[in-house]
Design a protein around this motif. Sequence first.
Motif, PDB file in Angstrom:
ATOM      1  N   LEU A 178       1.070  -0.901  -0.482  1.00 31.12           N
ATOM      2  CA  LEU A 178      -0.109   0.258  -0.313  1.00 31.12           C
ATOM      3  C   LEU A 178       1.116   1.422   0.503  1.00 31.12           C
ATOM      4  O   LEU A 178       0.587   2.658  -0.410  1.00 31.12           O
ATOM      5  CB  LEU A 178      -0.896   0.065   0.900  1.00 31.12           C
ATOM      6  N   ARG A 179       2.215   1.150   0.061  1.00 30.73           N
ATOM      7  CA  ARG A 179       2.688   2.836   0.237  1.00 30.73           C
ATOM      8  C   ARG A 179       3.334   2.591  -1.300  1.00 30.73           C
ATOM      9  O   ARG A 179       4.181   3.823  -1.594  1.00 30.73           O
ATOM     10  CB  ARG A 179       4.277   1.982   0.810  1.00 30.73           C
ATOM     11  N   ARG A 180       3.475   1.698  -2.018  1.00 31.09           N
ATOM     12  CA  ARG A 180       3.476   2.286  -3.745  1.00 31.09           C
ATOM     13  C   ARG A 180       1.862   2.140  -3.970  1.00 31.09           C
ATOM     14  O   ARG A 180       1.821   2.831  -5.418  1.00 31.09           O
ATOM     15  CB  ARG A 180       3.402   0.718  -4.275  1.00 31.09           C
ATOM     16  N   VAL A 181       0.924   2.395  -3.565  1.00 30.30           N
ATOM     17  CA  VAL A 181      -0.633   2.394  -3.758  1.00 30.30           C
ATOM     18  C   VAL A 181      -1.059   4.623  -3.966  1.00 30.30           C
ATOM     19  O   VAL A 181      -0.588   5.125  -3.145  1.00 30.30           O
ATOM     20  CB  VAL A 181      -1.434   1.959  -3.811  1.00 30.30           C
ATOM     21  N   GLU A 182      -0.980   4.638  -4.951  1.00 24.13           N
ATOM     22  CA  GLU A 182      -1.455   6.489  -4.332  1.00 24.13           C
ATOM     23  C   GLU A 182      -3.419   6.109  -4.858  1.00 24.13           C
ATOM     24  O   GLU A 182      -3.625   5.605  -5.531  1.00 24.13           O
ATOM     25  CB  GLU A 182      -1.008   7.772  -5.978  1.00 24.13           C
ATOM     26  N   GLY A 183      -3.679   7.163  -4.451  1.00 21.99           N
ATOM     27  CA  GLY A 183      -5.083   7.377  -4.457  1.00 21.99           C
ATOM     28  C   GLY A 183      -6.257   7.356  -3.087  1.00 21.99           C
ATOM     29  O   GLY A 183      -5.683   7.799  -1.998  1.00 21.99           O
ATOM     30  N   ALA A 184      -6.838   6.519  -3.090  1.00 24.18           N
ATOM     31  CA  ALA A 184      -8.373   6.070  -1.999  1.00 24.18           C
ATOM     32  C   ALA A 184      -8.136   4.333  -1.682  1.00 24.18           C
ATOM     33  O   ALA A 184      -8.371   3.957  -2.684  1.00 24.18           O
ATOM     34  CB  ALA A 184      -9.498   6.996  -2.065  1.00 24.18           C
ATOM     35  N   PHE A 185      -8.198   4.216  -0.307  1.00 24.15           N
ATOM     36  CA  PHE A 185      -8.082   3.011  -0.252  1.00 24.15           C
ATOM     37  C   PHE A 185      -9.015   2.861   1.345  1.00 24.15           C
ATOM     38  O   PHE A 185      -8.180   3.646   2.075  1.00 24.15           O
ATOM     39  CB  PHE A 185      -7.389   2.555  -0.317  1.00 24.15           C
ATOM     40  N   SER A 186      -9.853   1.990   1.137  1.00 25.08           N
ATOM     41  CA  SER A 186     -10.474   1.796   2.781  1.00 25.08           C
ATOM     42  C   SER A 186     -10.622   0.051   2.427  1.00 25.08           C
ATOM     43  O   SER A 186     -11.434   0.091   1.444  1.00 25.08           O
ATOM     44  CB  SER A 186     -11.780   2.392   2.676  1.00 25.08           C
ATOM     45  N   ILE A 187      -9.528  -0.952   2.719  1.00 26.92           N
ATOM     46  CA  ILE A 187      -9.767  -1.512   2.191  1.00 26.92           C
ATOM     47  C   ILE A 187     -10.107  -2.976   4.288  1.00 26.92           C
ATOM     48  O   ILE A 187      -9.970  -2.143   4.802  1.00 26.92           O
ATOM     49  CB  ILE A 187      -8.719  -2.549   2.623  1.00 26.92           C
ATOM     50  N   VAL A 188     -10.924  -3.863   4.131  1.00 23.74           N
ATOM     51  CA  VAL A 188     -11.117  -5.456   4.810  1.00 23.74           C
ATOM     52  C   VAL A 188     -10.619  -6.513   3.491  1.00 23.74           C
ATOM     53  O   VAL A 188     -10.547  -6.627   3.059  1.00 23.74           O
ATOM     54  CB  VAL A 188     -12.375  -5.371   5.077  1.00 23.74           C
ATOM     55  N   ALA A 189      -9.724  -7.103   4.849  1.00 27.08           N
ATOM     56  CA  ALA A 189      -8.908  -7.771   4.432  1.00 27.08           C
ATOM     57  C   ALA A 189      -8.475  -9.316   5.314  1.00 27.08           C
ATOM     58  O   ALA A 189      -9.284  -8.520   6.556  1.00 27.08           O
ATOM     59  CB  ALA A 189      -7.635  -7.761   4.119  1.00 27.08           C
ATOM     60  N   MET A 190      -8.386 -10.850   5.078  1.00 23.78           N
ATOM     61  CA  MET A 190      -8.375 -11.798   6.350  1.00 23.78           C
ATOM     62  C   MET A 190      -7.281 -12.596   5.637  1.00 23.78           C
ATOM     63  O   MET A 190      -7.284 -12.543   4.627  1.00 23.78           O
ATOM     64  CB  MET A 190      -9.620 -12.395   6.154  1.00 23.78           C
ATOM     65  N   THR A 191      -6.243 -12.681   6.615  1.00 24.20           N
ATOM     66  CA  THR A 191      -5.809 -13.837   6.235  1.00 24.20           C
ATOM     67  C   THR A 191      -6.461 -15.399   7.229  1.00 24.20           C
ATOM     68  O   THR A 191      -8.013 -15.297   7.452  1.00 24.20           O
ATOM     69  CB  THR A 191      -4.832 -13.964   7.371  1.00 24.20           C
ATOM     70  N   ARG A 192      -6.146 -16.132   7.252  1.00 23.85           N
ATOM     71  CA  ARG A 192      -6.501 -17.574   8.094  1.00 23.85           C
ATOM     72  C   ARG A 192      -7.338 -16.844   9.782  1.00 23.85           C
ATOM     73  O   ARG A 192      -7.730 -17.950  10.091  1.00 23.85           O
ATOM     74  CB  ARG A 192      -5.513 -18.499   8.101  1.00 23.85           C
ATOM     75  N   THR A 193      -5.965 -16.534  10.171  1.00 22.36           N
ATOM     76  CA  THR A 193      -6.191 -15.798  11.768  1.00 22.36           C
ATOM     77  C   THR A 193      -6.970 -14.217  11.601  1.00 22.36           C
ATOM     78  O   THR A 193      -7.229 -14.278  12.999  1.00 22.36           O
ATOM     79  CB  THR A 193      -5.360 -16.521  12.858  1.00 22.36           C
ATOM     80  N   LYS A 194      -6.946 -13.808  10.708  1.00 15.92           N
ATOM     81  CA  LYS A 194      -6.545 -12.158  10.961  1.00 15.92           C
ATOM     82  C   LYS A 194      -7.882 -11.535  10.430  1.00 15.92           C
ATOM     83  O   LYS A 194      -8.130 -12.178   9.441  1.00 15.92           O
ATOM     84  CB  LYS A 194      -5.186 -11.543  11.121  1.00 15.92           C
ATOM     85  N   LEU A 195      -8.221 -10.616  11.068  1.00 14.58           N
ATOM     86  CA  LEU A 195      -9.052  -9.597   9.688  1.00 14.58           C
ATOM     87  C   LEU A 195      -8.582  -8.287   9.992  1.00 14.58           C
ATOM     88  O   LEU A 195      -8.030  -7.491  11.091  1.00 14.58           O
ATOM     89  CB  LEU A 195     -10.330  -9.155  10.590  1.00 14.58           C
ATOM     90  N   ILE A 196      -8.221  -7.630   8.879  1.00  9.34           N
ATOM     91  CA  ILE A 196      -7.274  -6.842   9.075  1.00  9.34           C
ATOM     92  C   ILE A 196      -8.194  -5.015   8.230  1.00  9.34           C
ATOM     93  O   ILE A 196      -9.041  -5.524   7.390  1.00  9.34           O
ATOM     94  CB  ILE A 196      -6.046  -7.049   7.850  1.00  9.34           C
ATOM     95  N   GLY A 197      -8.598  -3.908   8.375  1.00 10.18           N
ATOM     96  CA  GLY A 197      -8.614  -3.241   8.016  1.00 10.18           C
ATOM     97  C   GLY A 197      -7.717  -1.596   7.806  1.00 10.18           C
ATOM     98  O   GLY A 197      -6.991  -1.612   8.408  1.00 10.18           O
ATOM     99  N   VAL A 198      -7.690  -1.338   6.796  1.00  5.15           N
ATOM    100  CA  VAL A 198      -7.024  -0.074   6.497  1.00  5.15           C
ATOM    101  C   VAL A 198      -7.441   0.696   6.021  1.00  5.15           C
ATOM    102  O   VAL A 198      -8.575   1.178   4.950  1.00  5.15           O
ATOM    103  CB  VAL A 198      -5.367  -0.715   5.299  1.00  5.15           C
ATOM    104  N   ARG A 199      -6.716   1.886   6.378  1.00  3.71           N
ATOM    105  CA  ARG A 199      -7.501   3.952   5.343  1.00  3.71           C
ATOM    106  C   ARG A 199      -6.324   4.439   4.870  1.00  3.71           C
ATOM    107  O   ARG A 199      -5.613   4.463   5.779  1.00  3.71           O
ATOM    108  CB  ARG A 199      -8.553   3.991   6.121  1.00  3.71           C
ATOM    109  N   ASP A 200      -6.607   4.848   4.178  1.00  2.00           N
ATOM    110  CA  ASP A 200      -5.502   5.357   3.167  1.00  2.00           C
ATOM    111  C   ASP A 200      -5.224   7.161   4.327  1.00  2.00           C
ATOM    112  O   ASP A 200      -6.103   7.287   4.678  1.00  2.00           O
ATOM    113  CB  ASP A 200      -5.907   6.155   1.812  1.00  2.00           C
ATOM    114  N   PRO A 201      -3.829   7.096   4.088  1.00  2.00           N
ATOM    115  CA  PRO A 201      -3.891   8.709   4.452  1.00  2.00           C
ATOM    116  C   PRO A 201      -5.189   9.778   4.740  1.00  2.00           C
ATOM    117  O   PRO A 201      -4.613  10.509   5.830  1.00  2.00           O
ATOM    118  CB  PRO A 201      -1.887   8.872   4.500  1.00  2.00           C
TER     119      PRO A 201
END
Length: 493
Positions: A178-201
Amino acid sequence: MPPAHPFDFGAIDDDEGDTLHEECGVFGVIGVTDAANFVALGLHALQHRGQEAGGIVTHAPDVGFQSVRRFGYVRDNFTDPETMAMLPGQLGIGHVRYSTAGSKGQTAIRDVQPFFGEFAMGGAAIAHNGNITNANALRRELIERGSIFQSSSDSECIIHLMARSLQKTIPDRMEDALRRVEGAFSIVAMTRTKLIGVRDPLGVRPLVLGRIGDGWALSSETCALDIIGAEFIREIEPGEMIVITDKGIESTYPFRPKRPRFCIFEHVYFSRPDSILGGRSVYETREAIGRELAKEAPVEADLVCPVPDSGTPAAIGFSLESGIPYAMGIIRNQYMGRTFIEPTEQIRNMGVRLKLNVNRALIRGKRVILVDDSVVRGTTSRKIKEMILDAGAREVHFRIASPPTAWPCFYGVDTPQREKLLAATMSEEEMRDHLQVDSLRFISLDGLYRAVGESRGRDASAPQYCDACFSGEYPVEPADMVEQGFRPKTAAE
């Protein structure tokens, strides 16, 4: 094939192309029984953010990752027991999609999120709300280095960037990507054991955290927390990443801090009126917009009527401030659905009348103020005006609860090319003549800021929204679109 983008408008039905659409909504849960059912309910509450397709990914230790992606409404695809039985587990994420207008008819099921990737340390799924403004450049670079893309979505770049990262954990790889990404992102992601949320700066798109029993939920809006009985805890901060496991929540701020630029149009139109944004009720904000509009653009009339449904709270505010009676002069057909998006030519020509009908007994002989959220190309506004006049109205006055939309959005909103935006080529008076109404007024940008409880400042300490669709001042340069010939606003303009 280059990724679809709001700048590519294409040939579509006028009425569909005369409305701005959010392109997607995201939702995820962890630590609940039958996560898929909670995700389906959350996506149902976020259906207004995307109606073309939806997808759900879950994980259960005994079966691993499972995915179902379908075209159409959530209610038609994620309610039958057989489908939901395919999605076991206590951890899941989902996505609803509204594709860009230019990509209609080209969308394949592989474009429907969440996207999934298998890494050395395990699998991960990702659902993205927003738009990557340097996606074309990233895609070219990744393809040159051997990446094989499966979709036309800009969001897939994130999965490929994660795959090429040398970091040891999936959250760290996501940060790296995500450090390479420009623009807008609100992300919900998951692994086998984790729920991840990220919002752009910049925090352009919303993302919120909720608590449900011993579990947690992430959502584009608070209204989706309500439907599953979750308690709204807080908004994910701009530039924040949270990782949720059965041990709790870890919060980090991996990106260089920037001045937040939340999308002001979320207040005007995109978010549901029963959601909370920035600690404020969306409904109350829209009512305040209507009050401010009445102060800025008064007019003598007999009735204030909303263009349903998005113009309703602003119309109520206009009525309360002006003292002019509020009335449901236009009735929406609640059962329209999307049946007539691609109908016969005869039905398509009926256009707005399939969706809206005038309350003739109420309108006849009256001077009517119509309150709407925006004017994009003006085709729908002209048809509604004609319907009101056909019903016997003496006068028709338009009051618009947003400033003129004169610039396309490149941060996750389906917007026509600039030359197809009415306000890009006409003054307010020229637009009035084009729509053939007795008067037309938009709320000012300063008035809109007052209504959302802020002052529009330019110094570093003043709050600031992303208002590029009104002002042409883009907080992140739309690099891909500039490469394709788009000309941003200059200092002289």
